[in-house]
Enzyme design. Sequence first.
Site, PDB file in Angstrom:
ATOM      1  N   LEU A  86      44.616  43.200  37.280  1.00 31.02           N
ATOM      2  CA  LEU A  86      43.510  43.853  36.571  1.00 31.02           C
ATOM      3  C   LEU A  86      42.729  42.764  35.841  1.00 31.02           C
ATOM      4  O   LEU A  86      43.309  41.773  35.413  1.00 31.02           O
ATOM      5  CB  LEU A  86      44.040  44.847  35.529  1.00 31.02           C
ATOM      6  CG  LEU A  86      44.642  46.177  35.972  1.00 31.02           C
ATOM      7  CD1 LEU A  86      44.982  47.012  34.737  1.00 31.02           C
ATOM      8  CD2 LEU A  86      43.673  46.952  36.859  1.00 31.02           C
ATOM      9  N   ASP A  87      41.424  42.976  35.677  1.00 23.50           N
ATOM     10  CA  ASP A  87      40.633  42.034  34.884  1.00 23.50           C
ATOM     11  C   ASP A  87      41.183  41.968  33.461  1.00 23.50           C
ATOM     12  O   ASP A  87      41.748  42.940  32.964  1.00 23.50           O
ATOM     13  CB  ASP A  87      39.164  42.487  34.799  1.00 23.50           C
ATOM     14  CG  ASP A  87      38.459  42.364  36.136  1.00 23.50           C
ATOM     15  OD1 ASP A  87      39.012  41.716  37.043  1.00 23.50           O
ATOM     16  OD2 ASP A  87      37.352  42.926  36.263  1.00 23.50           O
TER      17      ASP A  87
END
Length: 596
Positions: free
Chosen positions: A71-72
Amino acid sequence: MDRARVWPDFRDEAVVFEDDDVIVVDKPCGVPSQAAQVDRPDDLVVRVRSHLATRTPHAEGLPYLGVHQRLDQDTSGVVLFTRRASANPSIAKQFETRTITKTYLALVSGWPAHLRETTLEDDLVKGEDGRMIVVPRARPRGRFDRGRPRPEPPRPKNAQRAVTKVKVRTRKGDRALLELTLETGRTHQARVQLAHAGTPIAGDTLYEGPPAPRLMLHAAQLSFRHPSTGKPVVVRAPVPRAFDRWLAEGDVGARVYDDDAVLDETLRTAVERRWGLGRSADRDPPERRTTAFRLVNEEGDALPGLAVDVYGAHLVAQIHVGGIWEDERRRTRVLDRLHALGFDGIYLKNRPKQANVLVDTRREDVAPAEAVRGESAPAELEVHEEGVPLLVRLGDGLSTGVFLDQRPNRRLVRESARGARVLNLFSYTCAFSIAAAVGGAARTVSVDASVSSLERGRKGLEHLGLLDTPVKGAHAFAAEDVFAWLARAAKREERFDLVVCDPPSYSSTKKRRFVAESDYDDLVALVAAVLAPGGRLLASLNHRGVTRSKLRRMVGQGLRAAGREPIQIKDLPAASDHPPPPGRDPHMKAVLATIA
Ligand code: SAH
């Protein structure tokens, strides 16, 4: 103070599913999936592994975690890892065939009223500044093209197809909470696709989303088949409080922080982003140990008007006069919340809006001498920066004795000072001279108009046992106006291999008025006269009104005016703990010029 309490490896309550095969965690906003610095790993995998190791200490080494997704950094929510290699084939297959489904929630404004569901399909390419770009499509055929097929523009070879399904879950006013299903898994896919559709995600500073206290993107749910039993499993990560607030009210500016949960979430994000520095004291080797750094950097951490620095076990909170925290109730709350993080004490500085407004900085209402929460620190406190001990005073006026945004520049000086003659202009407490001395400079000269600052610098060098090394008098101090000193040094034909020039935005003495915005090039021209052939100038300025490119231009102009052609002028990056305000240059800019 227990650093592991402020910066725990991971919180048990953020583990949302766990058995012998898999573990699913709710990644907090701010935790990177991949460490930015290889020598200071602070990513989710390292942190979850350390957490599992501490929880079950009998296990040897760090327990196994198989990575299948990312995930960012500023996206929160569910992330699945395998806990033993035997679970990998099943999970890998499910990711490949997209039978694992992830549901993301995103907040946008201006979503078309009639559109309940749609599929976004775009080709993406990597752009500059870490952004992704949507490749423009052929225009639809116009009236005059009838019969003739319009050629598709050539599709760049490196383009990647991105497919995101979008469903409206709730609306309020012009805001919508969208449910996203990512059919592909490209970098920033949902962020860039929604931005391209005209509705960037709220709080997405990279893609110009509307203002919000964080990136409003959350991986809310994950469904998969259990690798051992084959049974369907559905896990959820609770929706952060900031989402409810933004959907209900939109951007309410400072008022959003009147919600305790939102304030805590925002502070927590800043804390998570600094985990590597926070745990440096117990994880890094001695030569990298750092106990002083910035915890909250104003707009860069979505907390305008608030800067918070860590000095060992203490915090120094700077509140901008006229900013949103000046309100008594808000200030009380933010100080309480900061204290609740687990620091021994907090000092307060009420920073005037303009640096050139003269205030008596030792006044109790400007900078109280004692901690305003918890216990005070010793009057003189030793902190460490990449292994270098520095002496600071937390209760002595607005400044502590060290400007933490210069850490990478001090590293540069330390690493390039060996054998060099180093000049430190506007030296204040001589932190750059200390860095040069530690790095093996042949000599340093520190110039500052303030006798007491230089006295602190001398003490700092003495504290390190470096005052008379490598030869007696190797480190000199000149309590003088920099401009006057430079003129005389040039006459004496003094030369330096490395000059650090870090003036204030404004300075006025009896003889001269210096306004950095317009006079920096003149100052550089004076400096040029004392630069040895092949010498280098580290020029910096902390001024919101001067951009990085303007600083670079003024440095170039100054050098050329003095007949010293620069071979190179390089931008120096901002420190990781000083994230710049969205879309703008960092407050403190620095360039390194090398001359022929
Ligand atoms: N470079 C320092 C910070 C500089 S702060 C560091 O890295 O820590 C600015 C300093 O400039 C102050 O110490 C102030 O006393 C000094 N100063 C301002 N005008 C000056 C002048 N005309 N001549 C000499 N020193 C000056």
